[in-house]
Design a protein around this motif. Sequence first.
Motif, short mmCIF file in Angstrom:
data_model
loop_
_atom_site.label_atom_id
_atom_site.label_comp_id
_atom_site.label_asym_id
_atom_site.label_seq_id
_atom_site.Cartn_x
_atom_site.Cartn_y
_atom_site.Cartn_z
N ALA A 52 -3.47 1.94 -0.12
CA ALA A 52 -2.89 1.83 1.36
C ALA A 52 -2.16 0.85 1.64
O ALA A 52 -1.05 1.10 2.43
CB ALA A 52 -4.22 2.08 2.43
N GLY A 53 -2.42 -0.13 1.08
CA GLY A 53 -1.26 -1.50 1.64
C GLY A 53 -0.02 -1.44 1.06
O GLY A 53 0.96 -1.78 1.41
N LEU A 54 -0.15 -0.84 -0.15
CA LEU A 54 1.35 -0.14 -0.82
C LEU A 54 2.11 0.70 -0.28
O LEU A 54 3.32 0.32 0.10
CB LEU A 54 1.02 0.10 -2.30
CG LEU A 54 2.11 0.49 -2.97
CD1 LEU A 54 3.04 -0.60 -3.58
CD2 LEU A 54 1.96 1.26 -4.16
N LYS A 55 1.37 1.71 0.29
CA LYS A 55 2.15 2.65 1.19
C LYS A 55 2.56 2.10 2.41
O LYS A 55 3.65 2.69 2.91
CB LYS A 55 0.82 3.88 1.44
CG LYS A 55 0.99 4.94 0.82
CD LYS A 55 -0.19 6.04 1.39
CE LYS A 55 0.25 7.39 0.76
NZ LYS A 55 -0.84 8.20 1.33
N ALA A 56 1.99 1.20 2.97
CA ALA A 56 2.45 0.69 4.15
C ALA A 56 3.91 -0.45 4.08
O ALA A 56 4.10 -0.77 5.33
CB ALA A 56 1.22 -0.15 4.89
N LEU A 57 4.08 -0.72 2.80
CA LEU A 57 4.99 -1.68 2.70
C LEU A 57 6.49 -1.00 2.68
O LEU A 57 6.57 0.39 2.60
CB LEU A 57 4.94 -2.31 1.20
CG LEU A 57 3.93 -2.99 0.86
CD1 LEU A 57 4.16 -3.57 -0.69
CD2 LEU A 57 3.76 -4.26 1.65
#
Length: 274
Positions: A52-57
């Motif tokens: 989810a953190g990657l997607k938010a970048l």
Amino acid sequence: MSDLVVRKILIDMAAPIKARWNGGDAFRSAFFNALSMSFPVGEQYFMDSVRAGLKALPPDQQARFAAEVQGFVGQEATHRRIHALFNGHLETLGFDNALERRARKRIEGNVQINVRNHVGATAATEHLTAIFADWMFHHPEALAGAEPRLQTLWMWHAAEEAEHRSTAFDVYRAAGGSHEWRVRLLRYVTFMFFADVTRQTLRNLWHDGALFHWSTWRSAYQLLLSPTGMFRGNYAKWKAYEAPDFHPRQQDDSLARAWLQNNSDLFTPVGQRA
Ligand SMILES: [Fe+2]
Ligand SMILES: [Fe+2]
């Protein structure tokens, strides 16, 4: 960008394990069992959080971290699967994984918090596992007397924790995570993790009938609280995370790398992203 290899570990997890698999030592077995009981639910959370953190970048940052996150997720997914098999044997022996139920509820209760803080909580936990991993390589006696396949299981997991120790940390920073929250999350995660593991260790010892034996607590002191013990011997490393310029790569992983090199016959690589 990433050299995280996903490995298929070549050990027999179908054969049952004994309640006191760790050298016949009640405390060492109960404590490691509690750790193992925390892994499937915890590792699922790490995977979900970092993905989810990657997607938010922003897209350029996503491209930078995509391969590494894929390697991280692959490693944690393998750990989760193998420890679920390990925990299945514990369940057959009548051990009750209350830790997992409690952790799952907590994760569900925190689902609405900022993605960045989920990644920060993951980075904090990865700091704990990286310290644990390094300690294990310096203290192989923690697994003395265990079957070789179970020693392999724990050392392989430790080696990969050392290997991917900076993934969540780097994604947290790329997501704009602050130093203040990073430190706050370390304290929160450390408290929760040790409360969970302590309660589950006591529960395991009760089931084993060893809770009130003098030898149990002598072993606990030796493993955790003696000058070179897992807790007391690692305070400075734990604290290092609070430095504003801390980075997980500052912590030495040479023993983990050497173990992976020297034991390459125990696993086959199943995925590598360059
Ligand atoms: Fe793991
Ligand atoms: Fe990990």
